[in-house]
Each structure stands twice: as structure tokens, then as C-alpha cells.
Design a protein around this motif. Sequence first.
Motif, PDB file in Angstrom:
ATOM      1  N   ASP A 164       0.833  -1.211   0.000  1.00  0.00           N
ATOM      2  CA  ASP A 164       0.000   0.000   0.000  1.00  0.00           C
ATOM      3  C   ASP A 164       0.863   1.254   0.000  1.00  0.00           C
ATOM      4  N   ARG A 165       1.108   1.807  -1.172  1.00  0.00           N
ATOM      5  CA  ARG A 165       1.924   3.011  -1.307  1.00  0.00           C
ATOM      6  C   ARG A 165       1.164   4.251  -0.853  1.00  0.00           C
ATOM      7  N   VAL A 166      -0.150   4.214  -0.912  1.00  0.00           N
ATOM      8  CA  VAL A 166      -0.944   5.344  -0.423  1.00  0.00           C
ATOM      9  C   VAL A 166      -0.769   5.483   1.084  1.00  0.00           C
ATOM     10  N   ALA A 167      -0.749   4.363   1.793  1.00  0.00           N
ATOM     11  CA  ALA A 167      -0.518   4.408   3.237  1.00  0.00           C
ATOM     12  C   ALA A 167       0.868   4.954   3.544  1.00  0.00           C
ATOM     13  N   ARG A 212       6.735  -4.811 -15.974  1.00  0.00           N
ATOM     14  CA  ARG A 212       6.153  -3.917 -14.986  1.00  0.00           C
ATOM     15  C   ARG A 212       7.090  -3.776 -13.790  1.00  0.00           C
ATOM     16  N   THR A 213       7.118  -2.579 -13.244  1.00  0.00           N
ATOM     17  CA  THR A 213       7.976  -2.319 -12.098  1.00  0.00           C
ATOM     18  C   THR A 213       7.356  -2.900 -10.832  1.00  0.00           C
ATOM     19  N   ALA A 214       8.162  -2.936  -9.768  1.00  0.00           N
ATOM     20  CA  ALA A 214       7.649  -3.403  -8.477  1.00  0.00           C
ATOM     21  C   ALA A 214       6.511  -2.515  -8.005  1.00  0.00           C
ATOM     22  N   THR A 215       6.622  -1.222  -8.284  1.00  0.00           N
ATOM     23  CA  THR A 215       5.552  -0.290  -7.903  1.00  0.00           C
ATOM     24  C   THR A 215       4.263  -0.616  -8.634  1.00  0.00           C
TER      25      THR A 215
END
Length: 234
Positions: free
Chosen positions: A55-58, A87-90
Motif C-alpha cells: 500500500d503506497r498510499v498508506a 512492470r515495475t515493483a511499484t
Amino acid sequence: MEASILALANRVRFDAVFAGRGHRENGQIVVDEIIWLQGLPQQFVADYAEVAPHDRVAQLFLDFPWEPQAVSVADLFGDSTQAPRRRTATQRSNEIMGEFFRRFGIRHFVLSGVENSYGLAWMGFFRLGTDQPFTFNDTERIKFELPAHLYRWQEEHVERLPQQSSRTCVTPLTRREMEVCVRNVRGEAPKAIARDLNLSVHYVRELIQRARGKLGVAGRKLTEADLMQLPTPQ
């Protein structure tokens, strides 16, 4: 807390809400208590624990708790025509989160909260079954009204953390500038950021340069310390 949620519902439309409190530990959010869950099943909380590392938003919330993060779930999937191996890890993390939210019918959400002498507290507002995203006015109302509701709840129910500073850091950057710059200072190249956010590389570089000017950074790369600095008094 219910009264606070109803007060916000008169200003911002949402179908479900999740409120929690916690603290920082080793660069992560540790959830101490679920304050409120409405419009979503308890399974949402249980399943979230499995996808939380993606969860990059968190993570953006952890960096800037006071700045609402508005997300359309469809945007988490990016370019579906791109080969999976490229695709990247992100991108892969975003897709995992996108699938998680879709399982519960979530199409749009906003995450925002506070960090103060009581620790972290936050609310996630969700729209289900609608293609109408949260607007700029929605996020502005959340940004300025939510902290007071959360603080009152903390004051009544939570003990203060020891040795907390009263100094509050603010930033002169916009939400988009912060989002891009946080990723950049963590090592992501403008091209990768542009691809993940569906922006042009030129615009991403412009945002970084604009942020450098606002923060008075010249002759070196931006750092996380730069992003947390207080604006210069006028």
C-alpha cells in the motif's frame, strides 16, 4: 466518532468509512485500534493486513498525514497492455492493491488524518459502485475539517505519547508535487514515476523543479529532509 462522521457526511459524500489509530514503528504504521468501520465488512480489515506491504498510499500518508491522498482504483492498474515481466515493483504493488479494493466494490477513496502528541489517527472515505471520483473541494473539506474531529476523539480516548514535540512541520508543496517528490527522493526515476501515475515525463520533471524552487534547493538532489521543512516566513 459517529457524530463526527455524520458531520462530514453532510459535506462530503461517501458510502463507507474506516477510521483507525496507531503509531510509527520502524518506518511503518502499527494499528493500535479500529475506531470505526461502516459500510464495509469486517473481512476488509482482516484481508488488508495481507496486502498492507504493497500500500503506497498508506506510505504517503505516513510521510504527510495531514495531506489527503485521493485515489481512483482504476488508476492503480495503469497500462494493462504492458507485458507483466516489464512492470515495475511499484506497478505490481499498485495492481495488488487495486484487486483488493475491487473485491469490496471500492472505486474511489481518500485517506487522511493527523499526527500529534497522541500518535496517528486517520480515516479512509470510500465510494462504492460509482464512477464519480472525489473532487478537489472534497479533499479540501476533509483536509481542514477532519483533524478537529480526530483530535477531539483522541483527547477523550487516548493517552499522550511520551516526549512529543509541539513543533508541527508543514510544506508549501501541492499534493501532486509531494507525491512525485517523495517517490523521487526514494530513488524512483522521473520516467518510472510518470509511467505509474500516467503523467508525461516532462510534467514530472517540471513538478520536481517547481518543488526545488519552492524549497530553495539548488545544486543538489532533493532529500526527505527538504520535503519536511517549514516554509520561509514572508
